[in-house]
Each structure stands twice: as C-alpha cells, then as structure tokens.
Write a protein that holds these residues in place. Structure first.
Motif, PDB file in Angstrom:
ATOM      1  N   ARG A  60       0.816  -1.212   0.000  1.00 16.90           N
ATOM      2  CA  ARG A  60       0.000   0.000   0.000  1.00 16.90           C
ATOM      3  C   ARG A  60       0.854   1.268   0.000  1.00 16.90           C
ATOM      4  NH1 ARG A  60      -4.932  -0.279  -0.067  1.00 16.90           N
ATOM      5  NH2 ARG A  60      -5.139   1.908   0.562  1.00 16.90           N
ATOM      6  N   GLU A 119      -1.537   3.617 -12.633  1.00 21.76           N
ATOM      7  CA  GLU A 119      -2.215   2.842 -13.667  1.00 21.76           C
ATOM      8  C   GLU A 119      -1.233   2.442 -14.764  1.00 21.76           C
ATOM      9  OE1 GLU A 119      -6.196   3.139 -16.544  1.00 21.76           O
ATOM     10  OE2 GLU A 119      -5.647   4.777 -15.181  1.00 21.76           O
ATOM     11  N   GLN A 128      -4.925  -7.103  -4.922  1.00 20.26           N
ATOM     12  CA  GLN A 128      -5.797  -6.019  -4.471  1.00 20.26           C
ATOM     13  C   GLN A 128      -5.261  -4.658  -4.895  1.00 20.26           C
ATOM     14  OE1 GLN A 128      -5.977  -7.075  -0.243  1.00 20.26           O
ATOM     15  NE2 GLN A 128      -8.128  -7.615  -0.525  1.00 20.26           N
ATOM     16  N   ILE A 129      -3.963  -4.464  -4.767  1.00 18.37           N
ATOM     17  CA  ILE A 129      -3.352  -3.203  -5.192  1.00 18.37           C
ATOM     18  C   ILE A 129      -3.520  -3.010  -6.695  1.00 18.37           C
ATOM     19  CG2 ILE A 129      -1.098  -2.116  -5.586  1.00 18.37           C
ATOM     20  CD1 ILE A 129      -2.191  -1.542  -2.845  1.00 18.37           C
ATOM     21  N   GLU A 136      -5.874  -4.154  -8.620  1.00 14.01           N
ATOM     22  CA  GLU A 136      -7.263  -3.798  -8.923  1.00 14.01           C
ATOM     23  C   GLU A 136      -7.557  -2.357  -8.517  1.00 14.01           C
ATOM     24  OE1 GLU A 136     -11.810  -5.347  -7.888  1.00 14.01           O
ATOM     25  OE2 GLU A 136     -10.065  -6.467  -7.191  1.00 14.01           O
ATOM     26  N   GLU A 137      -7.041  -1.958  -7.374  1.00  7.88           N
ATOM     27  CA  GLU A 137      -7.316  -0.611  -6.856  1.00  7.88           C
ATOM     28  C   GLU A 137      -6.658   0.472  -7.690  1.00  7.88           C
ATOM     29  OE1 GLU A 137      -5.709   1.828  -2.997  1.00  7.88           O
ATOM     30  OE2 GLU A 137      -6.476  -0.177  -2.640  1.00  7.88           O
ATOM     31  N   ARG A 138      -5.425   0.200  -8.193  1.00  7.15           N
ATOM     32  CA  ARG A 138      -4.658   1.258  -8.862  1.00  7.15           C
ATOM     33  C   ARG A 138      -4.526   1.068 -10.373  1.00  7.15           C
ATOM     34  NH1 ARG A 138      -0.296   2.379  -4.373  1.00  7.15           N
ATOM     35  NH2 ARG A 138      -1.645   2.231  -2.537  1.00  7.15           N
TER      36      ARG A 138
END
Length: 398
Positions: A92, A98, A118-119, A121-123
C-alpha cells in the motif's frame, strides 16, 4: 538454564512426540522463549505503564539482532504482526500508478499474492504471471523467461525465498541482479527462510522483505517484521501508518505541555509500519529464540538440517518408494523435504494419523512435508519416522 546445542531438544521439555518436523508450519516454543514471555508478563503485572519504556528498548535491541540475521541495518527493520501485514504495509505504500506491471508466481503461498492483486485492482496495475517450478528452477541458468518479462517493463517482482510446498529455495541472487539491471523492485516473503537458511538482503539486492515469527525463527505468533532498503524510503508514501508512525510520537505523553501536535512527519525508516501498541510478549519471546539462532549460527543450523534431510530422503525413497519433491540442486534446497502422497491416501488423514503416533509433519496441497530444525536428532528420530510412516501408509492404503 541449559545452553542450546544442535541436535539436542532438552530446551523443549514439554514437547511431545518422537519427532517434531513441522517448523515450516508453527514451531514449538522452547523453555527460554516461554521464560522470556513470562518475564515480560510479570513486569507488566507488577508495574503496568511503567514497564513500557524498558520493553520499547528491548524491541530496539531485537531490531538490531534481526538485522544481523539478514545483513541489514537496524533502521531498515520494522515490526508487524505477521508476514501478511508486512506485505500489505509495503504494497500500500509503494506509489503504483495505472499501467504498472507486477510480476507474481504461480505456486506461491497466497500471502504473497492477494495483497498485490488487491493493489493492482485498486490502482489499475497489470498482474503478470510466471511459474516457479517450470521457469525459475529449470535448467536455464540465465533465467531467460524472467529476463524476457523484465525487459517488457515490470514495476515490482514479488516472490517467496523458499516455496512452502516443495522447499525449493529460489535463486534470489540471480533474480535480484536481474531486477536491479531492469530497475524493478524486488519484494521477498522470507518466512520459510529466515532463521533456517543463510540469508543476505545485500547480496540478493532485495528491496523489501516480510517475515513472520513462528516458523524458522521459532518465536511466538504475532511478532513479525519487515525490511525496507534505506534507499527506497523516498519512493514510498506511508499509507499504512498511524499515531506511532510519526517522528517523536511519544513526546506529548512524557515531555510536558505543548507537545501535542498533528504535523510531525511520518518516520522515514522501516518502523513507520509500527502504528500502535506492540506485541510486547511476542517480541520478548522472539528475542530469546533469535539469541539462540545467532549463538548456534544459521550456517551451522542449515548444515545440520541438510544432513538430516539427506539421509531421511534416501531412506524414505529406498524403503518406502515415495517420490521426493526436493530439488536435485543443492543450491535450491532449504530446510523442507516433501514427498508426493499416494493418491489413494487422504492428506488430512495421513497428517492426523502421523501426529497421533508421535511424528509431527504437515500435508500442504498433496505433499507430505518434513521440516526439522536445530533441535532435531537424526540418530534418535529417523528409525521412528520410518517405522511409523511405513505402518501408517500400509494401514491407510488398504
């Protein structure tokens, strides 16, 4: 109290069974570890808050000892409850944007997969996959498959130092050199390595590392740590931080009025991950275990475990005809020896039955895994392992 000796389990007076071979899962606690935990507990029972500062100093002392184990500096060590929390804290804090690409490996324990997914997908990052067994431990010394992917641009490579199923030790020096050559950051899950095999973050060009405390470090659960290379702090935005992550975070509690502020910067050291109350009892126990590992020497421990497994592997293959999953290359071996479980035998039933009969092993994902450490004694244990395993396989295979 008796000093630790390789091949002697007298410091584990409460340990049951003929052979404990599951250090790759959860290690038993030695008498010195239990006593250190009790000392800390008694200190807080007697003094409450007055005990806090001495045990903060204890953790700083432990920080240096963990740094010694991996050839780092104390400022590069931060405490986290577990490997998972260490992966999350680092993931994190890295400034992914992107389009960044993250390289992961099939076959890894999920601890070193889920946070990166997760990172991504989030970024808006892209996950790229390689296979550990088919690529990195092949006969290709140049790691051409890894090089080809790095040449296409990778922000970070995340890999375990030792694979939890097979015990394959990854060629981290070669991987680290390739990452450095292509300006990719290297993150290592080291829970199956630190304390059990020689480890050097400098030689391997490791940028970030996380490890729990309850496997090869032989400490209590919940007392892990991270390593963050000093030169990488400027690349991080500490998103996994709280009140204790600030510089001089405790001044307002002890130095009088005027120190309660909210503008103190987050520390540019690995200990920014230490956000709140620490597991004092766990770290007290961990120091006692690390002291024994440093006294015995990781090189000597690894040589002892390797010799133990060499003989055990030969005997099981010859006498029971099980198929070993251990690497044929010594450089890729660790403290883990795994065998394929016959298809007619249920994993859980095999593991449970062995434990009931005094042989504590584990059965991850279709393999029978043996993981001894410095207290194990081949002369005392091997015959019991072979005879019990032979009986259990015969019974369960009927």
């Amino acid at each position: 109290m008796t000093r630790p000796r390789i091949g002697d389990r007298s410091l584990f007076p409460e340990l049951q069974g003929d052979a404990f071979l599951s250090h790759a899962a959860v290690s038993p606690l030695s008498a010195p570890v239990v006593e250190a935990i009790n000392d800390a507990m008694r200190d807080f029972a007697r003094h409450g808050v007055a005990a806090v500062r001495p045990w903060v100093a204890q953790r700083d002392r432990l920080r240096g000892k963990l740094a010694t184990l991996i050839n780092a500096s104390a400022e590069e060590i931060g405490f986290v409850p577990s490997t998972s929390q260490g992966v999350i804290a680092v993931a994190r804090s890295i400034d992914f944007v992107e389009g960044d690409r993250i390289l992961l490996f099939r076959g890894e324990f999920p601890t070193n997969i889920t946070p990166w997914q997760q990172i991504a997908e989030e970024r808006g990052c892209e996950i790229v996959w390689l296979d550990t067994s088919d690529v990195l431990l092949s006969q290709d010394p140049d790691l051409s498959a890894l090089r080809a992917i790095l040449e296409q641009g990778i922000k970070l490579v995340a890999i375990s130092a030792v694979q939890f199923q097979t015990g394959w030790r990854m060629p981290l020096e070669e991987i680290g050199a390739l990452c450095r050559e292509h300006d990719a950051r290297l993150f290592v899950d080291a829970i199956q390595a630190v304390g059990g095999v020689p480890f050097d973050v400098e030689a391997c060009n490791i940028d970030f590392l996380a490890s729990g405390s309850h496997k090869w470090l032989m400490g209590p659960e919940g007392a892990g740590f991270v390593y963050i290379r000093q030169e990488r702090f400027e690349e991080l935005t500490p998103r996994h931080a709280s009140w204790l992550s600030h510089e001089d975070a405790l001044l307002f509690l002890f130095e009088g009025p005027g120190e309660l502020r909210y503008d103190r910067p987050i520390r540019k050291q690995a200990n920014f991950v230490e956000m709140s109350a620490a597991n004092t009892l766990g770290y007290a126990g961990l120091e006692a275990s690390v002291d024994m590992i440093l006294e015995l020497g990781v090189e000597e421990i690894f040589a002892h475990v390797s010799a133990y497994l060499d003989v055990l592997e030969d005997r099981i293959c010859e006498e029971l005809s099980l198929i070993s999953a251990r690497s044929r290359h010594e450089a890729h071996r660790s403290g883990i020896l795994s065998f394929e479980i016959p298809p007619e035998i249920a994993n859980k039933e095999l593991g449970d039955t062995l434990v009931k009969r005094g042989i504590v092993a584990s059965t991850p994902d279709g393999l029978l895994r043996f993981a001894p450490h410095w207290p194990n004694d081949a002369e005392r244990e091997h015959d019991a392992i072979l005879s019990t395993l032979k009986e259990v396989l015969a019974e369960l295979g009927q």
